[in-house]
Scaffold this active site. Structure first.
Site, mmCIF file in Angstrom:
data_model
loop_
_atom_site.group_PDB
_atom_site.id
_atom_site.type_symbol
_atom_site.label_atom_id
_atom_site.label_comp_id
_atom_site.label_asym_id
_atom_site.label_seq_id
_atom_site.Cartn_x
_atom_site.Cartn_y
_atom_site.Cartn_z
ATOM 1 N N GLU A 35 -6.581 13.898 -4.765
ATOM 2 C CA GLU A 35 -7.969 13.489 -5.029
ATOM 3 C C GLU A 35 -8.808 14.666 -5.497
ATOM 4 O OE1 GLU A 35 -8.846 10.407 -5.809
ATOM 5 O OE2 GLU A 35 -8.224 9.747 -3.824
ATOM 6 N N HIS A 36 -9.590 14.404 -6.516
ATOM 7 C CA HIS A 36 -10.491 15.414 -7.101
ATOM 8 C C HIS A 36 -9.723 16.617 -7.622
ATOM 9 C CE1 HIS A 36 -14.482 13.718 -6.507
ATOM 10 N NE2 HIS A 36 -14.036 13.204 -5.371
ATOM 11 N N GLY A 123 -18.006 -0.546 -8.381
ATOM 12 C CA GLY A 123 -18.459 0.609 -7.605
ATOM 13 C C GLY A 123 -17.693 0.809 -6.309
ATOM 14 N N GLY A 125 -14.671 2.400 -5.955
ATOM 15 C CA GLY A 125 -13.680 3.481 -5.961
ATOM 16 C C GLY A 125 -12.300 3.010 -6.388
ATOM 17 N N SER A 128 -13.164 0.196 -11.341
ATOM 18 C CA SER A 128 -13.611 -0.968 -12.104
ATOM 19 C C SER A 128 -14.041 -0.521 -13.506
ATOM 20 C CB SER A 128 -14.773 -1.654 -11.395
ATOM 21 O OG SER A 128 -15.765 -0.708 -11.047
ATOM 22 N N SER A 129 -14.647 0.658 -13.601
ATOM 23 C CA SER A 129 -15.122 1.099 -14.916
ATOM 24 C C SER A 129 -13.958 1.426 -15.846
ATOM 25 C CB SER A 129 -16.074 2.274 -14.786
ATOM 26 O OG SER A 129 -15.574 3.201 -13.869
ATOM 27 N N GLU A 161 -16.386 7.969 -21.472
ATOM 28 C CA GLU A 161 -17.118 8.122 -20.206
ATOM 29 C C GLU A 161 -17.866 9.463 -20.181
ATOM 30 O OE1 GLU A 161 -15.333 6.114 -17.048
ATOM 31 O OE2 GLU A 161 -16.471 7.162 -15.513
ATOM 32 N N ASP A 173 -8.000 7.799 -13.754
ATOM 33 C CA ASP A 173 -8.285 6.365 -13.666
ATOM 34 C C ASP A 173 -7.883 5.631 -14.950
ATOM 35 O OD1 ASP A 173 -9.387 7.280 -11.375
ATOM 36 O OD2 ASP A 173 -11.466 6.882 -11.937
#
Ligand code: GLA
Length: 387
Positions: A35-36, A123, A125, A128-129, A161, A173
């Site tokens: 993550e990140h 929204g 996590g 969805s975007s 994005e 993503d």
């Protein structure tokens, strides 16, 4: 929603046309670990899930894009010759950002009419975007007869994005939504973009996603700030290691040898997370390949602790879900997934105990937080496709 229903909505909203309707689908994703660190040149391990964004779409002869979602009651209409003006739309900017990128690449497309049926919780996590971006890009390129290399689509959507929506996200993503494979997670080296599909065989265990239902928006969150903190840490570390281009190029020993050069204490914590999370991904995947689900899950737990204490992207809602999951006897691992500050957790739960898990964690969450969490048993599915 089935195709006939989407076709009816399309004809009702936009009127009939002689153009034929086509249907496409792109999934959200769950990140199992890593993550990140996609924007720090690290390894990530996401999988596409069975929550998808579906579109029905047909061509137009002019340069107008029309967008409508089954859960929103209005049409967004945009002129492809002046896309800059729609950046601040509450809904529709992801799609228009993608079309803007397609045009900037010089790819010839005309207008289109879209119906979106978005089933990736917004929204949450679960990307969805990215699902919306990837399905839009794939649909437009297919509709106008262009080649659709899925890795190129992921990169195009990430750029949209960055440039249109203003979130400096990594590639994870969009990559997962475009490239997903049923029953496999993907070990992606975000530096070289090399990847490997790894079968996810959890035997008696299921992947359960718990949603805090706390609304958040990446743009307004601390996401870009974390990215900047990592860049600051790297710049300080490069004084001793000028040849290293990413935080995830450092071994832990190398990090320790230059940690004191990082002047800001927060930046030092961010760097430590990035370096160690990257190593955890590789170790956890090694364990998984050997069929050692227990060790794999230990790394998931350590990842959460690091995101909570060093990267500081967790929140009370996520911690309540994760920490109460850790206390259940049939849970092997649990962590926040995605950008954080709300959104979802991922837990590995014994199949026969999933019902109890949902009841117990749901009760604790309601008591402590004051509203309900939601739970999904997650199937790993394919990336973007025509249906
Ligand atoms: C968001 C971003 C990804 C990644 C994660 C955190 O989902 O879009 O690129 O950075 O956060 O791992």
């Amino acid at each position: 929603m089935i195709k006939e229903e989407l076709a009816n909505i399309l004809n009702n909203v936009y009127g009939s046309s002689e153009e034929s309707i086509r249907y496409f689908q792109a999934p959200g994703r769950v990140n199992l670990i890593g993550e990140h660190i996609d924007y720090n040149g690290g390894y990530v391990f996401p999988a596409a899930i069975d929550k998808v964004s579906t579109v029905a779409v047909r061509k137009r002869k002019d340069d107008i894009i029309k967008l409508y979602a089954t859960d929103l009651g209005y049409v967004v209409e945009a002129d492809m010759n002046s896309l800059e003006q729609y950046k601040d739309l509450k809904w529709g900017n992801y799609q228009l950002g993608v079309i803007d990128q397609i045009l900037k690449k010089g790819i010839k497309v005309k207008g289109a009419e879209f119906i979106f049926d978005d089933k990736v919780p917004l929204g949450s996590g679960l990307s969805s975007s990215a699902a919306i971006e990837v399905v839009t890009a794939y649909a437009m390129l297919q509709l106008y007869g262009h080649k659709t290399d899925k890795m190129d689509i992921a990169l195009l959507c990430q750029k949209a994005e960055h440039e249109y929506v203003g979130v400096k996200c990594g590639i994870m993503d969009q990559f997962a939504s475009a490239m997903g494979l049923k029953d496999h997670a993907m070990l992606l080296d975000c530096n070289s973009l090399e990847y490997e599909y790894i079968p996810i065989k959890l035997d008696d265990y299921s992947i359960v996603i718990s949603n805090t239902n706390k609304k958040r928006s990446l743009g307004s969150s601390m996401y870009n700030k974390r990215r900047a903190e990592c860049e600051q840490a790297l710049a300080d570390m490069q004084k001793k290691f000028p040849d290293k281009l990413n935080l995830c190029d450092f071994t832990y020993k190398e990090f320790l040898s230059c940690a004191d050069d990082i002047t800001d204490a927060d930046c030092r914590k961010r760097a430590e997370h990035a370096v160690c999370e990257n190593l955890r991904v590789l170790d956890s995947v090694k364990a998984l390949k050997k069929g050692d689900i227990y060790s794999f899950c230990k790394y998931l737990n350590l990842s959460h602790i690091s995101l909570r204490d060093l990267y500081e992207v967790s929140c009370k809602e996520l911690d309540v879900l994760v920490e109460s999951a850790w206390m259940q006897k049939d849970v092997l691992g649990s962590r926040m997934t995605g950008a954080g500050f709300g959104g979802c957790t991922v837990s590995i739960v014994k199949k026969q105990s999933v019902k109890d898990f949902i009841e117990d964690i749901g009760r604790v969450y309601q008591e402590v937080i004051g509203y309900n969490a939601s739970f999904y048993i997650c199937e790993i599915s394919d990336g973007v496709k025509e249906i």
